[in-house]
Design a protein around this motif. Sequence first.
Motif, PDB file in Angstrom:
ATOM      1  N   THR A 660      51.639  27.740  41.737  1.00  0.00           N
ATOM      2  CA  THR A 660      53.076  27.959  41.722  1.00  0.00           C
ATOM      3  C   THR A 660      53.376  29.283  42.416  1.00  0.00           C
ATOM      4  OG1 THR A 660      53.042  29.139  39.622  1.00  0.00           O
ATOM      5  CG2 THR A 660      53.222  26.737  39.518  1.00  0.00           C
ATOM      6  N   SER A 661      54.621  29.537  42.743  1.00  0.00           N
ATOM      7  CA  SER A 661      54.970  30.780  43.433  1.00  0.00           C
ATOM      8  C   SER A 661      54.599  31.995  42.600  1.00  0.00           C
ATOM      9  CB  SER A 661      56.464  30.794  43.769  1.00  0.00           C
ATOM     10  OG  SER A 661      57.243  30.645  42.585  1.00  0.00           O
ATOM     11  N   GLU A 662      54.819  31.922  41.276  1.00  0.00           N
ATOM     12  CA  GLU A 662      54.444  33.041  40.412  1.00  0.00           C
ATOM     13  C   GLU A 662      52.929  33.201  40.359  1.00  0.00           C
ATOM     14  OE1 GLU A 662      56.355  30.545  39.567  1.00  0.00           O
ATOM     15  OE2 GLU A 662      58.365  31.386  39.268  1.00  0.00           O
ATOM     16  N   ALA A 663      52.226  32.068  40.266  1.00  0.00           N
ATOM     17  CA  ALA A 663      50.764  32.126  40.211  1.00  0.00           C
ATOM     18  C   ALA A 663      50.187  32.632  41.532  1.00  0.00           C
ATOM     19  CB  ALA A 663      50.200  30.747  39.886  1.00  0.00           C
ATOM     20  N   HIS A 664      50.808  32.239  42.628  1.00  0.00           N
ATOM     21  CA  HIS A 664      50.323  32.674  43.941  1.00  0.00           C
ATOM     22  C   HIS A 664      50.406  34.192  44.078  1.00  0.00           C
ATOM     23  CE1 HIS A 664      50.277  33.147  48.372  1.00  0.00           C
ATOM     24  NE2 HIS A 664      49.474  32.103  48.329  1.00  0.00           N
ATOM     25  N   LEU A 665      51.514  34.781  43.624  1.00  0.00           N
ATOM     26  CA  LEU A 665      51.663  36.230  43.701  1.00  0.00           C
ATOM     27  C   LEU A 665      50.657  36.926  42.786  1.00  0.00           C
ATOM     28  CD1 LEU A 665      53.135  38.657  44.816  1.00  0.00           C
ATOM     29  CD2 LEU A 665      54.852  38.389  43.008  1.00  0.00           C
ATOM     30  N   ARG A 666      50.469  36.376  41.581  1.00  0.00           N
ATOM     31  CA  ARG A 666      49.485  36.972  40.670  1.00  0.00           C
ATOM     32  C   ARG A 666      48.073  36.858  41.231  1.00  0.00           C
ATOM     33  NH1 ARG A 666      50.346  34.747  34.698  1.00  0.00           N
ATOM     34  NH2 ARG A 666      48.593  36.185  34.336  1.00  0.00           N
ATOM     35  N   ALA A 667      47.791  35.728  41.881  1.00  0.00           N
ATOM     36  CA  ALA A 667      46.461  35.549  42.480  1.00  0.00           C
ATOM     37  C   ALA A 667      46.233  36.576  43.584  1.00  0.00           C
ATOM     38  CB  ALA A 667      46.320  34.134  43.028  1.00  0.00           C
ATOM     39  N   ARG A 668      47.256  36.832  44.394  1.00  0.00           N
ATOM     40  CA  ARG A 668      47.116  37.835  45.451  1.00  0.00           C
ATOM     41  C   ARG A 668      46.904  39.222  44.858  1.00  0.00           C
ATOM     42  NH1 ARG A 668      52.261  37.223  49.044  1.00  0.00           N
ATOM     43  NH2 ARG A 668      51.326  39.039  50.071  1.00  0.00           N
ATOM     44  N   ARG A 669      47.677  39.559  43.849  1.00  0.00           N
ATOM     45  CA  ARG A 669      47.540  40.884  43.234  1.00  0.00           C
ATOM     46  C   ARG A 669      46.186  41.059  42.559  1.00  0.00           C
ATOM     47  NH1 ARG A 669      53.647  41.091  40.675  1.00  0.00           N
ATOM     48  NH2 ARG A 669      54.667  42.008  42.510  1.00  0.00           N
ATOM     49  N   SER A 670      45.599  39.973  42.105  1.00  0.00           N
ATOM     50  CA  SER A 670      44.297  40.081  41.428  1.00  0.00           C
ATOM     51  C   SER A 670      43.202  40.536  42.377  1.00  0.00           C
ATOM     52  CB  SER A 670      43.911  38.733  40.809  1.00  0.00           C
ATOM     53  OG  SER A 670      43.452  37.816  41.796  1.00  0.00           O
ATOM     54  N   GLN A 671      43.410  40.360  43.690  1.00  0.00           N
ATOM     55  CA  GLN A 671      42.379  40.723  44.655  1.00  0.00           C
ATOM     56  C   GLN A 671      42.382  42.211  44.988  1.00  0.00           C
ATOM     57  OE1 GLN A 671      40.274  38.025  45.385  1.00  0.00           O
ATOM     58  NE2 GLN A 671      41.671  37.249  43.817  1.00  0.00           N
ATOM     59  N   LEU A 672      43.396  42.941  44.509  1.00  0.00           N
ATOM     60  CA  LEU A 672      43.416  44.380  44.702  1.00  0.00           C
ATOM     61  C   LEU A 672      42.400  45.052  43.789  1.00  0.00           C
ATOM     62  CD1 LEU A 672      47.289  44.884  44.830  1.00  0.00           C
ATOM     63  CD2 LEU A 672      45.700  45.152  46.747  1.00  0.00           C
ATOM     64  N   ASP A 673      42.048  46.278  44.134  1.00  0.00           N
ATOM     65  CA  ASP A 673      41.108  47.032  43.308  1.00  0.00           C
ATOM     66  C   ASP A 673      41.665  47.178  41.894  1.00  0.00           C
ATOM     67  OD1 ASP A 673      38.867  48.670  42.719  1.00  0.00           O
ATOM     68  OD2 ASP A 673      40.122  50.446  42.980  1.00  0.00           O
ATOM     69  N   GLY A 674      40.884  46.752  40.905  1.00  0.00           N
ATOM     70  CA  GLY A 674      41.343  46.822  39.520  1.00  0.00           C
ATOM     71  C   GLY A 674      42.239  45.670  39.113  1.00  0.00           C
ATOM     72  N   GLY A 675      42.393  44.652  40.009  1.00  0.00           N
ATOM     73  CA  GLY A 675      43.232  43.508  39.672  1.00  0.00           C
ATOM     74  C   GLY A 675      42.671  42.731  38.488  1.00  0.00           C
ATOM     75  N   GLU A 676      43.559  42.055  37.758  1.00  0.00           N
ATOM     76  CA  GLU A 676      43.154  41.350  36.539  1.00  0.00           C
ATOM     77  C   GLU A 676      42.614  39.958  36.863  1.00  0.00           C
ATOM     78  OE1 GLU A 676      46.512  41.298  33.945  1.00  0.00           O
ATOM     79  OE2 GLU A 676      46.261  43.392  33.336  1.00  0.00           O
ATOM     80  N   HIS A 677      41.480  39.648  36.291  1.00  0.00           N
ATOM     81  CA  HIS A 677      40.862  38.318  36.356  1.00  0.00           C
ATOM     82  C   HIS A 677      40.767  37.762  37.785  1.00  0.00           C
ATOM     83  CE1 HIS A 677      41.190  38.287  32.011  1.00  0.00           C
ATOM     84  NE2 HIS A 677      42.492  38.517  32.106  1.00  0.00           N
ATOM     85  N   PRO A 678      40.187  38.533  38.720  1.00  0.00           N
ATOM     86  CA  PRO A 678      40.143  38.060  40.112  1.00  0.00           C
ATOM     87  C   PRO A 678      39.386  36.754  40.272  1.00  0.00           C
ATOM     88  CG  PRO A 678      38.704  39.964  39.800  1.00  0.00           C
ATOM     89  CD  PRO A 678      39.521  39.843  38.564  1.00  0.00           C
ATOM     90  N   TRP A 679      38.303  36.531  39.499  1.00  0.00           N
ATOM     91  CA  TRP A 679      37.531  35.304  39.673  1.00  0.00           C
ATOM     92  C   TRP A 679      38.269  34.080  39.153  1.00  0.00           C
ATOM     93  CZ3 TRP A 679      34.033  35.078  43.135  1.00  0.00           C
ATOM     94  CH2 TRP A 679      33.270  36.206  43.446  1.00  0.00           C
ATOM     95  N   VAL A 680      39.085  34.252  38.113  1.00  0.00           N
ATOM     96  CA  VAL A 680      39.886  33.121  37.623  1.00  0.00           C
ATOM     97  C   VAL A 680      40.878  32.689  38.696  1.00  0.00           C
ATOM     98  CG1 VAL A 680      41.601  32.396  35.930  1.00  0.00           C
ATOM     99  CG2 VAL A 680      39.639  33.774  35.209  1.00  0.00           C
ATOM    100  N   TRP A 681      41.601  33.666  39.240  1.00  0.00           N
ATOM    101  CA  TRP A 681      42.595  33.325  40.250  1.00  0.00           C
ATOM    102  C   TRP A 681      41.941  32.827  41.536  1.00  0.00           C
ATOM    103  CZ3 TRP A 681      47.178  32.454  38.603  1.00  0.00           C
ATOM    104  CH2 TRP A 681      47.663  33.139  37.474  1.00  0.00           C
TER     105      TRP A 681
END
Length: 728
Positions: A660-681
């Motif tokens: 979803t659009s919200e999930a897509h943005l969260r997935a992108r932010r997870s790839q930043l240093d210290g992002g939350e749950h990068p492997w899940v996203w």
Amino acid sequence: MVEVPDAVLAELAGPVATALPLIVARIPPAPAAELGRLQVTADGDTWPTLRSAVQHRQMARLPSRARPGRGDSPVRDALGSLPQLLIERLLGALELTVPELDLAGAPDLTGFLGEPLTGNISVGIMDGMSEAVTGAATLDQIRPGVLPLVAALARRLADHPRVAALLAVGPEITDEQEIAAAHGAVRLALAVATAAAVLHRAGVRPWAIEPPAVLGVAIGTAVLLLREAPMPAGYAAAQLARARAEYLLPRGSSGSVPVSRHRFALLEGTEIPEVDFDGNGLVVAVPGGAVIRTGVETGHARILLRVLDGPPPDVATGWEEIVEVSWRAAVGGASVVGSHPAEPHLRKVTPPWPGDYRLRVHARGRDDTDEGDTEYYELVVWQAPAAPVTVYARTDRLGHRLRGEPEPARPERPETAYRWLRRSSLAEAATVTVVTGADVADVLRAFGADPARPESVRAISEDLMSRQSIDPWVAVLDLGGAVLVVEYNGWQGSNAPVLTRASAGGRAASMFWNVNAVTRLSFAEHGEVLLSVEPFADLDAPPQVAPALADLDFADHHRGKWLMGLVAVQRFTGHGITAEDLARVEAADIGFRIVPDLPTLYPHRSKPGNPPDPATEALTGLPEPKLRDLAWWAAAEAARYAGLGKDPDIVATVAARALTSEAHLRARRSQLDGGEHPWVWLALHRATNPDPVAAVTDTVEAARYAAGPYAANLVADARAWVDRSAPR
């Protein structure tokens, strides 16, 4: 240092002289030879084939695990200069010998030291550090002055009549390895005997003078002695004989030479003679070598030196000046020399025997010293009878001036306009992107930045440095008709999704480079990436791009592929970057953080030559709906193991089988240093791969990391899922 009376020294000389033969007999030849060569390797004055592990370690600038870390203790510093393996070999060879030494006649030396240290001591110990190193460091703290006393007494004992005769290497030893081993062994033995005698008679607590500590002090002392002691009389001849026996052709080396007064040389000596270059404008043969004329007056030049067993098969291209001369070697082993010694691997590089040689000198960049470019030289040497000077190329302006000839009219190369970047803040790594047909806000959004969230560039840089992060950010400048985007050590402008969005209303082009000489040149127009490549020789460019690449020789990497790439960016977009542009960007001190795109999804491809993967083969037999089910099951399991199974955005994504659009943005932010749950996203993103087999394999891979300690359970469940779904 308190002076020890001659009478006390004489009393010490007897036990030390008696102990020497026993110690020498226990020292292995190989490490003894390493020590024995310290005097000749200290300044690089030895043949490449004979360089010791000590010198190779110093050449490579390897950190020492035995580094003493004080700088005010010569013995400890000398010990720390040795490779750990060499220290350990000597410790293993002599550890049992120290208790056997009969030093009962040694005098009491307590009165020559100050009061012992009282209170706690602190010795920094690194993991894996030798006991010899830690023992010497401990002694240096609990009994200040004892290490210098050992070194001073060993130096004086080396000249004492009872000891000096035992240190001589007889003329009957003629082999280089044997001379070096004998030379190193006797002085190490002297240091061991002296250290044992002093430490046991200097009021040091017994627990502090166990054999490893005694040997640590002794090895450090031996290094000091061997750096100072002249080599045995027969060593130079033995060294030359061995070098001649082991010298093989062809060979080569490269590096940098310090230039002074517009010259460097290939010489058997070290003093560069005064010569005139009005003959050919590049090189003059002198006794024992040749002197080469540079464009830069003071600085460095890059050197490639090759020694061949015959003349080169052809004349190289791409050089501005090429001249070949003859020179005569008196002994052999000429070095590249400049205002001070060149790098060790450029010393004694020519054949170690006398005779006539040819030297072909290639030069490039002598006219470009004002722009700060590096000058390049290739020296090719081979043995051949004397012959006249041969000129193969004479095209640079400096050569014409030196020969008294009119300078040629040479068109300015297009990349010259960007040479200022070599001295700028973008010199090591950056991406420069130019976009037309869009305003600044549109370009920032295309890069994944929010135009409404400007920050200080200094603040961003300090934040990323404190976290040792490489999170992306950009600075922008409205050029009037185009937007300039500057990334310091970033690369978002070379990514296809960014170029696609940025070029939607016009054109976009970018040049990326980094300190490892990796580059990428990209062009896009009206939302389509036309070309994005590492620029090498001939680029297969589409018609829209070809004019931008005309007359740019990317094969000539010495002139800077990245500078030529910026020329192409300017030609394609009509705008480039200037020093004034960069100054305006940096004066504004405004940057924008980027939320990067998710990684590109690629179809599954078997690697050529690899045996088929049974797990992947099992997947290829499943219908696409089953594969899709498995991919999304694995993504959901990743979320469940991470405690996010009920997260609304994840639940909606799994249900829709699309981010979803919200999930897509969260997935992108997870790839930043210290992002939350990068492997899940990342697992959820990979499950959307259009290729069903890649969707399964890549999603399970990410889900394993998301599951962490439960990865084995997830993998087992995935295999069971495949087995249940396989056709019967």
